[in-house]
Design a protein around this motif. Structure first.
Motif, PDB file in Angstrom:
ATOM      1  N   LYS A 102      77.775  51.830  99.934  1.00 59.47           N
ATOM      2  CA  LYS A 102      76.249  51.258  99.571  1.00 59.47           C
ATOM      3  C   LYS A 102      76.461  50.407 100.412  1.00 59.47           C
ATOM      4  O   LYS A 102      74.775  49.933 100.622  1.00 59.47           O
TER       5      LYS A 102
ATOM      6  N   ASN B 228      82.724  54.409  96.740  1.00 59.37           N
ATOM      7  CA  ASN B 228      81.000  54.935  96.739  1.00 59.37           C
ATOM      8  C   ASN B 228      79.954  54.088  98.516  1.00 59.37           C
ATOM      9  O   ASN B 228      80.443  52.779  97.705  1.00 59.37           O
TER      10      ASN B 228
ATOM     11  N   LYS C 110      79.707  62.716  92.055  1.00 60.37           N
ATOM     12  CA  LYS C 110      79.004  62.225  92.140  1.00 60.37           C
ATOM     13  C   LYS C 110      77.237  62.639  92.112  1.00 60.37           C
ATOM     14  O   LYS C 110      76.007  62.442  91.666  1.00 60.37           O
TER      15      LYS C 110
ATOM     16  N   ASP D  76      73.466  49.126 103.097  1.00 58.57           N
ATOM     17  CA  ASP D  76      72.676  49.177 102.965  1.00 58.57           C
ATOM     18  C   ASP D  76      72.537  49.584 105.387  1.00 58.57           C
ATOM     19  O   ASP D  76      72.250  49.819 105.592  1.00 58.57           O
TER      20      ASP D  76
END
Length: 612
Positions: free
Chosen positions: A428, A426, A548, A430
Motif C-alpha cells: 500500500k 497488502n 484480493k 504510495d
C-alpha cells in the motif's frame, strides 16, 4: 531465585483455590498452574526434594511469583487454561494447533434454507452439526446430503437471480427451489429429513422414503417413485460407507495419547449421532519427564477452551482431576459432560483404535522430523550458518502489472511448514511504483521488522528468523540488506534465490551480501528443499493475490458507504439493477427502496453527488 524465593511467598498465602504464575528474572512467565490450596501447592515447590528434572529447572529459574485466588477449583482450572493459551509459558504443556473445526449449518434465515459448511463464531441463525475433523469430512457429508435430499448450496444472491435451474438440478443434486420446481412445504420436509440424518436417524428417514415411494407407485406417479427410489439407493450407499460407525456411542470425543522420547501425539476422534465424523492428530509441546496424566489434562483444558464439549469424553489414560475436569466441561456446555476411561466394550475398542492411530502418527512425525533436521543441517553447511536454523522465513510478491499487489511470507522449521505463522502483506506504499518488485520487497521487510522490533525487541519469543530467503538475485538482496541495516538487524543471515541460467528449475543461483553467487549440486536434497520452500511461498503469494483480485472484481462503490452492508447492497442492486443506476437515482427513489431509511437515503445521495 529458586527454592528460597518460593519459600518467601508462603507467609502471604492462605488455603484458597487459585492460579499461580512463576516468572524468571526478566518477568517472562515460566509456568502457570492451578491449585485447590495455594499455600500447600507453593510449599511443595519450596521443598527441594521429590521433583522431576523439568520442575527443578523451572524452580531454579523462578525469580518471582504472581497469584490470583478464585472461588472454586473449577474456576481456577478454567482460568489456568486461558492464561496458558494467552502466555504460552516455557514449562507448560502447550497445544500448538488449535484451529476451529468446521460444522454443517442448516440456516433458518431463508424460506428455502441452504445447507453449508461453517467455520468460526455461530452467529448465523440456524442449526449446527459437528464438529467435523476436516474440510474433507464436511464436504463428503454435504455431498451425501445433496444426493439424498436435493438441498441447495448456492448463495442467497445467486438464488434470487436464477431464472432457470442450474447444473446442480440437471445432475440431480438440487430440487431447484430457486425457480419454483418444489413447494416451500416439500422443501421444508426434505430439510427436516436431512437434519434427522445428521442426528443419526437415517433408518427412520429411509422407511419414510420407502412409504412415499410405495404411495407414488400406487398413484401411478412413476416419475416421482423413480426419484424416491434413487434417493433411497443413495442413502443406502451412505449407510454402507459408514460401516465403521459405533453402535452404542451416540456423542463422544475419543482422546488418546501416545508418548515417546519426549514427544507426544494426541489423536481425537469425533463421534456425533452414532457417526464417525473424522479424526485429527495434535502434537502438544511436552517435556521429556512428563506423565501421560499431566499431558492429557493440559490438552483437554486448552482443546475445549473454544469448543463445546460433547456428552462424553473417552480417554486413553486417566487424569489426576477427572471429576474436576468433568465439572468444568459441564459448566462450559451447560449440561452434563462425562469424562471416562473405558476398560471394556465398544468404548474401550474405540479408545484402543485411537491409541493405535496416535502411535502410528507419532512414528511418522518423528521420522519426518529427523529428515527435516538433516535438511536444516544441510542448509547451515551450505550457507555457512553458525547452527541449523529453527525458523526460516521465505518471502515472495505477486501482482499483475502492479495491480492488487501483495507480499507473502511463509515459515519453515524443524517440523516442516508452520502454516499458522504465514503472513500476507497488502502493498500500500504510495512511493512504490506499480510493478516495482524491489520497492514491494522493501515495503514488506520494513513492515515485518518494524513489527518484530515493537513486539519482541529482545528476540526472546522465537518469532525472529534465523534465516531469510527472498525470491530474487543481487538487486533484491541489496535492497533487503539496506532495510535490515537501517533497523539494526543486519546480523540475520539472508539469501536471495534466483532462477539462474535459462531460468531453469534446478539451476538456481544463491546470492549473499559480499559473496560471489553460488549454486548447489543438481541432485542435492538441500536444493530440493529450498525449491519446495520457494514454491510454497510463490503458491501462498499467488493465492493471496487471486483472493484480493476476486474481491475487487465483485466490489462496487456501495461498499465504501457507511451503513450499507450486504443486505442493503443487495436490496439497492435488486431495485436499480446496477451501482451506476444507484449513483444516478434521485433522493425520492432511494427512499422508496425496502430497508433504506430516509437518513441512509440522504447519505447515499450526498455520497454520489459529492463525488460527482
Amino acid at each position: 531465585m529458586g527454592h528460597a524465593r518460593v519459600q518467601g511467598y508462603l507467609h502471604t498465602l492462605d488455603s484458597s483455590p487459585g492460579v499461580y504464575r512463576m516468572l524468571d528474572s526478566e518477568a517472562r512467565v515460566l509456568y502457570v498452574g492451578k491449585a485447590r490450596n495455594l499455600r500447600k501447592r507453593v510449599s511443595n515447590y519450596a521443598n527441594p526434594n521429590g521433583h522431576t528434572g523439568r520442575i527443578l529447572r523451572m524452580i531454579s529459574e523462578t525469580a518471582e511469583m504472581m497469584f490470583l485466588t478464585t472461588r472454586t477449583e473449577t474456576e481456577a482450572l478454567l482460568l489456568e487454561q486461558n492464561l496458558i493459551k494467552q502466555l504460552k509459558p516455557k514449562y507448560n504443556v502447550l497445544l500448538r494447533d488449535d484451529k476451529s473445526f468446521a460444522n454443517i449449518l442448516v440456516s433458518k434465515e431463508h424460506s428455502f434454507p441452504p445447507v453449508r459448511k461453517h467455520r468460526g463464531r455461530k452467529s448465523t441463525k440456524g442449526n449446527y452439526y459437528g464438529p467435523f475433523a476436516s474440510a474433507g469430512a464436511v464436504n463428503r457429508t454435504l455431498n451425501q446430503l445433496q444426493k439424498v435430499f436435493l438441498l441447495r448450496d448456492c448463495s442467497d444472491t445467486t438464488f434470487e437471480s436464477r431464472t432457470r435451474p442450474c447444473l446442480q438440478y440437471q445432475i440431480k443434486r438440487c430440487s431447484a427451489p430457486c425457480v419454483g420446481l418444489i413447494s416451500k412445504e416439500d422443501y421444508a420436509k426434505m430439510v427436516g429429513d436431512a437434519e434427522r440424518f445428521l442426528q443419526g436417524k437415517s433408518t427412520n428417514v429411509q422407511s419414510t422414503l420407502a412409504d412415499e415411494m410405495a404411495r407414488a407407485s400406487e398413484a401411478l406417479e412413476f416419475e416421482r417413485a423413480a426419484a424416491l427410489r434413487d434417493r433411497i439407493k443413495a442413502l443406502t450407499q451412505v449407510q454402507q460407507s459408514q460401516g465403521i460407525n459405533p453402535r452404542s456411542v451416540a456423542e463422544a470425543d475419543i482422546v488418546s495419547l501416545h508418548l515417546e522420547d519426549g514427544q507426544a501425539c494426541v489423536q481425537v476422534f469425533f463421534v456425533r449421532a452414532n457417526q464417525n465424523w473424522g479424526n485429527r492428530d495434535f502434537y502438544p509441546r511436552v517435556g521429556a519427564d512428563i506423565s501421560p496424566a499431566e499431558v492429557l489434562e493440559a490438552f483437554l483444558g486448552q482443546f475445549y477452551d473454544n469448543k463445546v464439549p460433547p456428552k462424553q469424553v473417552l480417554l486413553s489414560h486417566d487424569i489426576e482431576n477427572r471429576d474436576l475436569m468433568a465439572e468444568a466441561l459441564s459448566q462450559k456446555a451447560n449440561r452434563k459432560v462425562e469424562v471416562l476411561v473405558p476398560q471394556r466394550g465398544e468404548k474401550h475398542e474405540l479408545v484402543v483404535n485411537a491409541s493405535r492411530n496416535a502411535r502410528e502418527s507419532l512414528a511418522r512425525k518423528m521420522s519426518e522430523t529427523a529428515a527435516q533436521s538433516k535438511l536444516l543441517a544441510g542448509i547451515a553447511e551450505a550457507f555457512e550458518l553458525p547452527a541449523p536454523p529453527k525458523r526460516i522465513e521465505v518471502y515472495d510478491n505477486s501482482h499483475i502489472s502492479g495491480t492488487h499487489a501483495v507480499g507473502g511470507m511463509i515459515v519453515a522449521g524443524p517440523e516442516g511448514f508452520i502454516k499458522n505463522q504465514y503472513r500476507k502483506f497488502n502493498i500500500k506504499g504510495d512511493e512504490v511504483t506499480p510493478g516495482d518488485d524491489f520497492g514491494m520487497m522493501k515495503e514488506v521487510l520494513t513492515r515485518r521488522f518494524k513489527r518484530l522490533l515493537k513486539e519482541d525487541p529482545d528476540r526472546s519469543s522465537g518469532t525472529w528468523p534465523d534465516l531469510l530467503l527472498i525470491d530474487g538475485g543481487a538487486g533484491q538482496v541489496s535492497a533487503v540488506r539496506e532495510i535490515m541495516n537501517e533497523y539494526g538487524v543486519g546480523d540475520i543471515p539472508m539469501v536471495g534465490v534466483a532462477k539462474g541460467v535459462d531460468r531453469d528449475h534446478g539451476k538456481e543461483e544463491f546470492h549473499r551480501t559480499g559473496k560471489r553467487p553460488m549454486a548447489l549440486r543438481h541432485n542435492d536434497p538441500v536444493l530440493y528443499f529450498i525449491q519446495r520452500m520457494r514454491d510454497e511461498a510463490h503458491r501462498f503469494a499467488i493465492g493471496t493475490h487471486r483472493a484480493k483480485r476476486a474481491k475487487a472484481f465483485g466490489a462496487t462503490p456501495l461498499d465504501a458507504i457507511p451503513g450499507v452492508g450486504a443486505a442493503r447492497k443487495r436490496a439497492l442492486l435488486a431495485h436499480f439493477g446496477s451501482s451506476k443506476a444507484v449513483s444516478r437515482a434521485g433522493l425520492a427513489d432511494l427512499k422508496a427502496v425496502d430497508g433504506i431509511s430516509d437518513a441512509l437515503a440522504e447519505t447515499l445521495y450526498d455520497y454520489f453527488h459529492e463525488k460527482g
